[in-house]
Design a protein around this motif. Structure first.
Motif, PDB file in Angstrom:
ATOM      1  N   ARG A  77       0.842  -1.202   0.000  1.00  0.00           N
ATOM      2  CA  ARG A  77       0.000   0.000   0.000  1.00  0.00           C
ATOM      3  C   ARG A  77       0.874   1.249   0.000  1.00  0.00           C
ATOM      4  O   ARG A  77       0.618   2.200  -0.738  1.00  0.00           O
ATOM      5  CB  ARG A  77      -0.914   0.025   1.223  1.00  0.00           C
ATOM      6  CG  ARG A  77      -2.036  -0.967   1.160  1.00  0.00           C
ATOM      7  CD  ARG A  77      -2.774  -1.065   2.502  1.00  0.00           C
ATOM      8  NE  ARG A  77      -4.059  -1.677   2.285  1.00  0.00           N
ATOM      9  CZ  ARG A  77      -5.214  -1.021   2.269  1.00  0.00           C
ATOM     10  NH1 ARG A  77      -5.255   0.259   2.532  1.00  0.00           N
ATOM     11  NH2 ARG A  77      -6.339  -1.647   2.031  1.00  0.00           N
ATOM     12  N   SER A 107      -9.327   2.683   1.616  1.00  0.00           N
ATOM     13  CA  SER A 107     -10.077   1.452   1.367  1.00  0.00           C
ATOM     14  C   SER A 107      -9.398   0.634   0.272  1.00  0.00           C
ATOM     15  O   SER A 107      -8.631   1.167  -0.540  1.00  0.00           O
ATOM     16  CB  SER A 107     -11.507   1.779   0.929  1.00  0.00           C
ATOM     17  OG  SER A 107     -11.501   2.341  -0.378  1.00  0.00           O
ATOM     18  N   ASP A 108      -9.700  -0.654   0.250  1.00  0.00           N
ATOM     19  CA  ASP A 108      -9.173  -1.524  -0.799  1.00  0.00           C
ATOM     20  C   ASP A 108      -9.667  -1.080  -2.167  1.00  0.00           C
ATOM     21  O   ASP A 108      -8.940  -1.153  -3.158  1.00  0.00           O
ATOM     22  CB  ASP A 108      -9.578  -2.981  -0.542  1.00  0.00           C
ATOM     23  CG  ASP A 108      -8.850  -3.595   0.637  1.00  0.00           C
ATOM     24  OD1 ASP A 108      -7.801  -3.057   1.066  1.00  0.00           O
ATOM     25  OD2 ASP A 108      -9.332  -4.623   1.156  1.00  0.00           O
ATOM     26  N   VAL A 109     -10.896  -0.600  -2.234  1.00  0.00           N
ATOM     27  CA  VAL A 109     -11.478  -0.138  -3.500  1.00  0.00           C
ATOM     28  C   VAL A 109     -10.683   1.044  -4.042  1.00  0.00           C
ATOM     29  O   VAL A 109     -10.297   1.063  -5.219  1.00  0.00           O
ATOM     30  CB  VAL A 109     -12.972   0.244  -3.313  1.00  0.00           C
ATOM     31  CG1 VAL A 109     -13.523   0.918  -4.550  1.00  0.00           C
ATOM     32  CG2 VAL A 109     -13.786  -0.974  -2.941  1.00  0.00           C
ATOM     33  N   SER A 110     -10.415   2.025  -3.201  1.00  0.00           N
ATOM     34  CA  SER A 110      -9.655   3.201  -3.635  1.00  0.00           C
ATOM     35  C   SER A 110      -8.224   2.829  -4.001  1.00  0.00           C
ATOM     36  O   SER A 110      -7.678   3.330  -4.984  1.00  0.00           O
ATOM     37  CB  SER A 110      -9.648   4.274  -2.541  1.00  0.00           C
ATOM     38  OG  SER A 110     -10.945   4.780  -2.348  1.00  0.00           O
ATOM     39  N   ARG A 112      -7.150  -0.069  -5.157  1.00  0.00           N
ATOM     40  CA  ARG A 112      -7.171  -0.753  -6.450  1.00  0.00           C
ATOM     41  C   ARG A 112      -7.340   0.245  -7.597  1.00  0.00           C
ATOM     42  O   ARG A 112      -6.742   0.094  -8.663  1.00  0.00           O
ATOM     43  CB  ARG A 112      -8.276  -1.803  -6.493  1.00  0.00           C
ATOM     44  CG  ARG A 112      -7.894  -3.098  -5.796  1.00  0.00           C
ATOM     45  CD  ARG A 112      -8.855  -4.243  -6.092  1.00  0.00           C
ATOM     46  NE  ARG A 112     -10.235  -3.968  -5.744  1.00  0.00           N
ATOM     47  CZ  ARG A 112     -10.772  -4.188  -4.545  1.00  0.00           C
ATOM     48  NH1 ARG A 112     -10.040  -4.695  -3.564  1.00  0.00           N
ATOM     49  NH2 ARG A 112     -12.042  -3.898  -4.307  1.00  0.00           N
ATOM     50  N   ALA A 113      -8.153   1.278  -7.379  1.00  0.00           N
ATOM     51  CA  ALA A 113      -8.343   2.295  -8.419  1.00  0.00           C
ATOM     52  C   ALA A 113      -7.040   3.063  -8.659  1.00  0.00           C
ATOM     53  O   ALA A 113      -6.673   3.329  -9.814  1.00  0.00           O
ATOM     54  CB  ALA A 113      -9.453   3.255  -8.005  1.00  0.00           C
ATOM     55  N   HIS A 116      -4.710   0.720 -10.488  1.00  0.00           N
ATOM     56  CA  HIS A 116      -5.138   0.593 -11.883  1.00  0.00           C
ATOM     57  C   HIS A 116      -4.714   1.826 -12.681  1.00  0.00           C
ATOM     58  O   HIS A 116      -4.287   1.710 -13.846  1.00  0.00           O
ATOM     59  CB  HIS A 116      -6.656   0.389 -11.950  1.00  0.00           C
ATOM     60  CG  HIS A 116      -7.177   0.255 -13.340  1.00  0.00           C
ATOM     61  ND1 HIS A 116      -6.978  -0.871 -14.108  1.00  0.00           N
ATOM     62  CD2 HIS A 116      -7.868   1.135 -14.117  1.00  0.00           C
ATOM     63  CE1 HIS A 116      -7.531  -0.687 -15.292  1.00  0.00           C
ATOM     64  NE2 HIS A 116      -8.081   0.517 -15.316  1.00  0.00           N
TER      65      HIS A 116
END
Length: 119
Positions: A77, A107-110, A112-113, A116
């Motif tokens: 991270r 968050s994991d979502v943020s 990953r974004a 990406h």
């Protein structure tokens, strides 16, 4: 046991030190983090009780499987966020310092974004 930010920082530090040197002792953590021996000793006790680290008879500290998994996640991270901030034009020292704070709450979502967007 749910880890607080400080516990995650200790695990990350142990992982970093273990990659730089053959053994890790409490004094190495004190020096790296610039913390007192009593603070490090208390934190290590909590991490041992939580099953994140072990120490041998010589005082060498090792990450358990769950400790290594957690430390690797935090370090990843940190690297992703640092790289992202540098790409935005933030100097590397500031990016690393800010990533150190962000890595514990994003968050994991943020994440990953962000990851990406770096590809």
């Amino acid at each position: 046991m749910h880890l607080q930010e400080s516990g995650e920082m200790y695990l990350e530090t142990i992982l970093i030190l273990s990659k730089k040197q053959p053994t890790v002792r409490a004094i190495d953590i004190c020096d790296f983090m610039n913390y007192s021996k009593p603070s490090v000793s208390r934190a290590l006790g909590l991490l041992k009780n939580g099953g994140y680290v072990t120490t041998d008879k010589d005082g060498f500290i090792s990450l358990t499987e769950v400790g290594l998994e957690t430390a690797t996640k935090i370090l990843s991270r940190h690297r992703i966020i640092t790289e992202f901030l540098i790409k935005l034009g933030v100097d590397s020292e500031t990016a690393s310092n800010d990533a150190c704070k962000i890595e514990h709450v994003i968050s994991d979502v943020s994440l990953r974004a962000i990851e990406h967007s770096l590809k």
